[in-house]
Design an enzyme around this catalytic site. Structure first.
Site, PDB file in Angstrom:
ATOM      1  CG  HIS A   1      15.420 -29.496  20.643  1.00  0.00           C
ATOM      2  ND1 HIS A   1      16.117 -30.264  21.385  1.00  0.00           N
ATOM      3  CD2 HIS A   1      15.534 -29.310  19.225  1.00  0.00           C
ATOM      4  CE1 HIS A   1      16.938 -30.483  20.283  1.00  0.00           C
ATOM      5  NE2 HIS A   1      16.587 -30.423  19.086  1.00  0.00           N
TER       6      HIS A   1
ATOM      7  CB  THR B   1       2.659  -0.555   6.127  1.00  0.00           C
ATOM      8  OG1 THR B   1       1.905  -0.908   5.500  1.00  0.00           O
ATOM      9  CG2 THR B   1       2.835  -1.409   7.470  1.00  0.00           C
TER      10      THR B   1
ATOM     11  CD  GLU C   1      -3.432 -11.563   5.592  1.00  0.00           C
ATOM     12  OE1 GLU C   1      -3.884 -10.952   4.629  1.00  0.00           O
ATOM     13  OE2 GLU C   1      -2.289 -11.649   5.935  1.00  0.00           O
TER      14      GLU C   1
ATOM     15  CB  SER D   1      -0.742   0.069   1.188  1.00  0.00           C
ATOM     16  OG  SER D   1      -0.211   0.155   2.709  1.00  0.00           O
TER      17      SER D   1
ATOM     18  CE  LYS E   1      -2.551  -2.310   7.980  1.00  0.00           C
ATOM     19  NZ  LYS E   1      -2.189  -2.417   6.433  1.00  0.00           N
TER      20      LYS E   1
HETATM   21  O1  PA5 Z   1      -1.883  -9.240   3.768  1.00  0.00           O
HETATM   22  C1  PA5 Z   1      -2.043  -8.165   4.432  1.00  0.00           C
HETATM   23  O2  PA5 Z   1      -3.113  -7.390   3.698  1.00  0.00           O
HETATM   24  C2  PA5 Z   1      -1.056  -7.466   5.300  1.00  0.00           C
HETATM   25  O3  PA5 Z   1      -0.517  -8.512   6.059  1.00  0.00           O
HETATM   26  C3  PA5 Z   1      -0.679  -6.307   4.847  1.00  0.00           C
HETATM   27  O4  PA5 Z   1       0.423  -6.798   3.803  1.00  0.00           O
HETATM   28  C4  PA5 Z   1       0.254  -5.487   5.901  1.00  0.00           C
HETATM   29  O5  PA5 Z   1      -0.857  -5.018   6.744  1.00  0.00           O
HETATM   30  C5  PA5 Z   1       0.974  -4.497   5.473  1.00  0.00           C
HETATM   31  O6  PA5 Z   1       0.380  -3.795   4.720  1.00  0.00           O
HETATM   32  P1  PA5 Z   1       1.150  -3.306   3.449  1.00  0.00           P
HETATM   33  O7  PA5 Z   1       1.437  -4.692   2.522  1.00  0.00           O
HETATM   34  O8  PA5 Z   1       0.367  -2.506   2.428  1.00  0.00           O
HETATM   35  O9  PA5 Z   1       2.433  -2.704   3.740  1.00  0.00           O
END
Ligand code: PA5
Length: 390
Positions: free
Chosen positions: A273, A125, A257, A122, A368
């Site tokens: 371990h 972040t 996700e 994006s 976020k």
């Molecule tokens: O899969 C996702 O949407 C998140 O893990 C994002 O990758 C993470 O929040 C970081 O955002 P970005 O990838 O835009 O830097």
């Protein structure tokens, strides 16, 4: 409905391409089906990356590019995993240490001889932006990888080398773009070890694997669907060894996700371990897990023995299910990406079995919003303005 009938119904669901499409409203299956082509596009796109000899930020701050002493890849989530894949892929051949930095600050050793990638799909972040600023302050060799946002804007303003990757995907689908941008940057700096046709082989293997795991391929002959069926109602526990650590991590995040399920990782040899002790009793707890073992025909004998013994003595009895994903191909990259690809599709199918649209990640977006405690963008802009005046 009995559990048996429910399972039959679920199997039928995965083979009903139309129903799958209706649940997968934002088209995660279609994006995944293009994974090999995204790798090809990413390779072509990143080929044009030009690394300058130096970037003048201000009178007192100049970034000088050359052969780095160490490499740090700063990113979070879907934008960081490409760094782990690179690190595992090159572990046995690159003499320069690589670290993936997930957080707001860079390690103390990071200096002007460190190559720092700031990777954020994006571009907004805050952890990654904060590392970017630190890297510029410490006059590191900074390279940005992003599709948008403040990262892209800052990189352009400062004249930093940037791989501008295509936008419009969920960040986790940009893994091919981020991974191959990292590879291309190392190549442009002359520090990519010769990997003997591994990339070409990986692309061919990915295309072969695709034929076996897309929605059109029936469950009876589709490993990714079988894994999803096996993991219904239980918590995936992903396990692998050595360079599959990054693949296991990717699978964990994809189950989180795409399937919206808790998932965990336990890696060989470390798990013998400690983890095994946690699995010795408490069947009521261990039966909540479904173990996914990432396997490789070239497992070193001691690792093979360890996996087999652990499977027989601990997981077969303790877990609700045990499934295996065997890697394909000869080169390390093909072996890593072939298992990753099966995991990606399995996670989407599990989401579909749970009746959820795999693409949206509302919880991330929601958190976020709630976590914006400081105006990081404003702070960065102010700090940047100061840097330019120094
Ligand atoms: O899969 C996702 O949407 C998140 O893990 C994002 O990758 C993470 O929040 C970081 O955002 P970005 O990838 O835009 O830097």
């Amino acid at each position: 409905m009995s559990a048996f009938l429910e399972r039959i119904d679920m199997s039928a669901l995965l083979d009903d391409v139309e129903r799958v499409r209706r649940i997968d409203r934002d088209g995660m299956c279609a994006i995944l089906a293009k994974f090999p082509e995204h790798c090809e596009t990413a390779i072509n796109l990143a080929k044009d990356l030009q690394i300058p000899q130096r970037v003048r930020i201000s009178n007192s701050r100049v970034l000088r590019y050359g052969v780095p002493k160490q490499i740090v890849i700063a990113g979070m989530g879907g934008s960081a995993i490409g760094g782990n894949l690179l690190k595992d892929w090159l572990r046995a051949s690159l003499l320069i240490p690589v670290e993936v930095c997930r957080g707001y600050t860079l390690p103390a050793y990071v200096d002007e001889e460190t190559l720092v990638f700031a990777t954020s799909y994006s571009g907004n972040t805050e952890e990654t932006l904060s590392c970017l600023l630190e890297a510029v302050e410490r006059q590191c060799m900074v390279i940005g990888i992003s599709s948008n946002g403040v990262l892209q804007e800052f990189s352009e303003k400062l004249g930093l080398p940037l791989v501008a990757i295509p936008g419009g995907y969920p960040p986790r689908s940009a893994v091919p773009y981020i991974f191959f941008s990292l590879v291309a940057a190392l190549d442009a700096l002359g520090i990519l070890p010769s990997m003997g046709g591994e990339i070409e082989e990986a692309l061919a293997v990915l295309k072969e694997v695709r034929e076996e795991i897309t929605p059109e391929r029936p469950l009876s002959d589709n490993l990714a669907k079988k894994i999803a069926i096996g993991l219904q109602g239980i918590i995936p526990l992903i396990s692998g060894f050595g360079f599959y650590g990054s693949v296991a991590r990717r699978m964990k995040t994809q189950f989180n996700e795409n399937s919206k399920t808790p998932t965990t990782i336990e890696l060989f040899p470390e798990l013998r371990h400690n983890t095994v002790v946690g699995w010795a009793r408490q069947r009521n707890l261990t039966k909540k897990f479904g173990v996914v073992l990432i396997r490789d025909k070239g497992e070193p004998p001691e690792i093979r023995k360890m996996i087999e013994v652990t499977k027989e003595r601990i997981f077969n009895d303790g877990a609700a299910a045990v499934v295996e994903i065997w890697s394909r191909g000869r080169g390390k990259l093909a072996r890593m990406l072939s298992t990753l690809y099966v995991g990606d599709f399995a996670s989407v199918y599990l989401g579909i079995l749970y009746g959820v649209n795999p693409t949206p990640t509302e919880s991330i977006d929601e958190l976020k919003k709630h976590l914006i405690t400081v105006d990081i963008e404003g702070t960065l802009r102010r700090k940047l303005a100061r840097l330019l005046e120094d």
